[in-house]
Design an enzyme around this catalytic site. Structure first.
Site, PDB file in Angstrom:
ATOM      1  N   ILE A 119      92.263 126.869  36.872  1.00  0.00           N
ATOM      2  CA  ILE A 119      91.249 127.570  37.672  1.00  0.00           C
ATOM      3  C   ILE A 119      91.782 128.906  38.204  1.00  0.00           C
ATOM      4  O   ILE A 119      91.000 129.801  38.529  1.00  0.00           O
ATOM      5  CB  ILE A 119      90.774 126.651  38.833  1.00  0.00           C
ATOM      6  CG1 ILE A 119      89.394 127.033  39.312  1.00  0.00           C
ATOM      7  CG2 ILE A 119      91.776 126.623  39.986  1.00  0.00           C
ATOM      8  CD1 ILE A 119      88.731 126.007  40.211  1.00  0.00           C
ATOM      9  N   ASN A 143     105.997 121.000  36.982  1.00  0.00           N
ATOM     10  CA  ASN A 143     106.577 121.067  38.317  1.00  0.00           C
ATOM     11  C   ASN A 143     106.638 119.656  38.902  1.00  0.00           C
ATOM     12  O   ASN A 143     105.670 118.898  38.786  1.00  0.00           O
ATOM     13  CB  ASN A 143     105.721 121.961  39.219  1.00  0.00           C
ATOM     14  CG  ASN A 143     105.661 123.390  38.708  1.00  0.00           C
ATOM     15  OD1 ASN A 143     106.659 123.913  38.215  1.00  0.00           O
ATOM     16  ND2 ASN A 143     104.501 124.029  38.811  1.00  0.00           N
ATOM     17  N   GLY A 201     107.587 122.870  43.207  1.00  0.00           N
ATOM     18  CA  GLY A 201     106.372 123.686  43.177  1.00  0.00           C
ATOM     19  C   GLY A 201     105.113 122.927  42.797  1.00  0.00           C
ATOM     20  O   GLY A 201     104.091 123.542  42.494  1.00  0.00           O
ATOM     21  N   GLN A 202     105.166 121.576  42.824  1.00  0.00           N
ATOM     22  CA  GLN A 202     103.981 120.793  42.452  1.00  0.00           C
ATOM     23  C   GLN A 202     102.978 120.777  43.605  1.00  0.00           C
ATOM     24  O   GLN A 202     103.348 120.556  44.764  1.00  0.00           O
ATOM     25  CB  GLN A 202     104.401 119.344  42.115  1.00  0.00           C
ATOM     26  CG  GLN A 202     103.254 118.492  41.602  1.00  0.00           C
ATOM     27  CD  GLN A 202     103.705 117.116  41.103  1.00  0.00           C
ATOM     28  OE1 GLN A 202     104.883 116.753  41.228  1.00  0.00           O
ATOM     29  NE2 GLN A 202     102.780 116.366  40.556  1.00  0.00           N
ATOM     30  N   HIS A 217     100.966 117.127  35.048  1.00  0.00           N
ATOM     31  CA  HIS A 217     100.293 118.084  34.170  1.00  0.00           C
ATOM     32  C   HIS A 217     101.323 119.018  33.568  1.00  0.00           C
ATOM     33  O   HIS A 217     102.300 119.393  34.199  1.00  0.00           O
ATOM     34  CB  HIS A 217      99.230 118.890  34.935  1.00  0.00           C
ATOM     35  CG  HIS A 217      99.688 119.415  36.253  1.00  0.00           C
ATOM     36  ND1 HIS A 217      99.745 118.630  37.382  1.00  0.00           N
ATOM     37  CD2 HIS A 217     100.127 120.642  36.619  1.00  0.00           C
ATOM     38  CE1 HIS A 217     100.195 119.348  38.391  1.00  0.00           C
ATOM     39  NE2 HIS A 217     100.440 120.574  37.955  1.00  0.00           N
ATOM     40  N   HIS A 253     101.729 122.685  32.227  1.00  0.00           N
ATOM     41  CA  HIS A 253     101.141 124.031  32.160  1.00  0.00           C
ATOM     42  C   HIS A 253     101.526 124.636  30.812  1.00  0.00           C
ATOM     43  O   HIS A 253     102.695 124.551  30.408  1.00  0.00           O
ATOM     44  CB  HIS A 253     101.738 124.955  33.219  1.00  0.00           C
ATOM     45  CG  HIS A 253     101.444 124.621  34.642  1.00  0.00           C
ATOM     46  ND1 HIS A 253     100.499 125.294  35.373  1.00  0.00           N
ATOM     47  CD2 HIS A 253     101.994 123.712  35.474  1.00  0.00           C
ATOM     48  CE1 HIS A 253     100.485 124.826  36.610  1.00  0.00           C
ATOM     49  NE2 HIS A 253     101.376 123.857  36.702  1.00  0.00           N
TER      50      HIS A 253
HETATM   51  P1  5GP Z   1     101.100 122.639  40.172  1.00  0.00           P
HETATM   52  O1  5GP Z   1     101.378 123.664  41.257  1.00  0.00           O
HETATM   53  O2  5GP Z   1     100.820 121.272  40.783  1.00  0.00           O
HETATM   54  O3  5GP Z   1     102.141 122.588  39.112  1.00  0.00           O
HETATM   55  O4  5GP Z   1      99.806 123.134  39.419  1.00  0.00           O
HETATM   56  C1  5GP Z   1      98.512 122.801  39.782  1.00  0.00           C
HETATM   57  C2  5GP Z   1      97.604 123.734  39.031  1.00  0.00           C
HETATM   58  O5  5GP Z   1      96.286 123.209  39.091  1.00  0.00           O
HETATM   59  C3  5GP Z   1      97.549 125.140  39.603  1.00  0.00           C
HETATM   60  O6  5GP Z   1      97.928 126.081  38.603  1.00  0.00           O
HETATM   61  C4  5GP Z   1      96.106 125.304  40.047  1.00  0.00           C
HETATM   62  O7  5GP Z   1      95.598 126.610  39.846  1.00  0.00           O
HETATM   63  C5  5GP Z   1      95.385 124.277  39.195  1.00  0.00           C
HETATM   64  N1  5GP Z   1      94.186 123.736  39.816  1.00  0.00           N
HETATM   65  C6  5GP Z   1      94.059 123.301  41.100  1.00  0.00           C
HETATM   66  N2  5GP Z   1      92.813 122.844  41.317  1.00  0.00           N
HETATM   67  C7  5GP Z   1      92.141 122.983  40.145  1.00  0.00           C
HETATM   68  C8  5GP Z   1      90.783 122.687  39.756  1.00  0.00           C
HETATM   69  O8  5GP Z   1      89.955 122.185  40.509  1.00  0.00           O
HETATM   70  N3  5GP Z   1      90.452 122.985  38.467  1.00  0.00           N
HETATM   71  C9  5GP Z   1      91.348 123.524  37.587  1.00  0.00           C
HETATM   72  N4  5GP Z   1      90.892 123.777  36.359  1.00  0.00           N
HETATM   73  N5  5GP Z   1      92.619 123.820  37.928  1.00  0.00           N
HETATM   74  C10 5GP Z   1      93.014 123.549  39.187  1.00  0.00           C
END
Ligand code: 5GP
Ligand code: ZN
Length: 113
Positions: free
Chosen positions: A30, A86, A92-93, A99, A101
């Site tokens: 997003i 992460n 940084g999670q 997930h 990236h």
């Molecule tokens: P993290 O920081 O946990 O490794 O990554 C989480 C990712 O999820 C971030 O890059 C963030 O932009 C994405 N994200 C968070 N909420 C949503 C959502 O509702 N929809 C989508 N498509 N991505 C999301």
């Protein structure tokens, strides 16, 4: 169910999906950090990389990686791309459903910061 990504898996929250099968779902981030930035998640809720089980999840872990490889190629990232997972706050999670990236179509640098 209070997990954001489980809600995306169930369709309760919409996402721009690129791919799904019986094990994984891939959708565009997003808040993209590169021209190509999508996430690949298991359908099964696993909170962090620490919770991935070598006994139970080996095939799933491989499937996540090969899905990243194939989708990166399909998204025009043959020249190069980055895969990131992460783990926990220090890593940084922010969303506690694992997930992968996949980022591409721009020059990456190291260290990531
Ligand atoms: P993290 O920081 O946990 O490794 O990554 C989480 C990712 O999820 C971030 O890059 C963030 O932009 C994405 N994200 C968070 N909420 C949503 C959502 O509702 N929809 C989508 N498509 N991505 C999301
Ligand atoms: Zn979940």
């Amino acid at each position: 169910m209070d997990c954001l990504f489980c809600r995306i898996v169930s369709g309760e929250i919409p996402a721009r999906k690129l791919y799904e099968d019986d094990q994984v779902v891939a959708f565009h981030d997003i808040a993209p950090q590169a021209p190509v930035h999508f996430l690949i998640i298991p359908r099964k809720h696993i909170a962090t990389l620490h919770d991935l089980s070598e006994a139970d999840d080996k095939a799933l872990a491989g499937h996540l990686l090969f899905t990243a490889q194939r989708l990166a190629q399909e998204q025009g990232c043959e020249e190069g791309f980055r895969v990131v997972m992460n783990c926990n706050d220090l890593g940084g999670q922010t969303v506690y459903h694992i997930h992968m990236h996949v980022l591409g179509q721009r020059q990456m640098h190291w260290p990531p910061g």
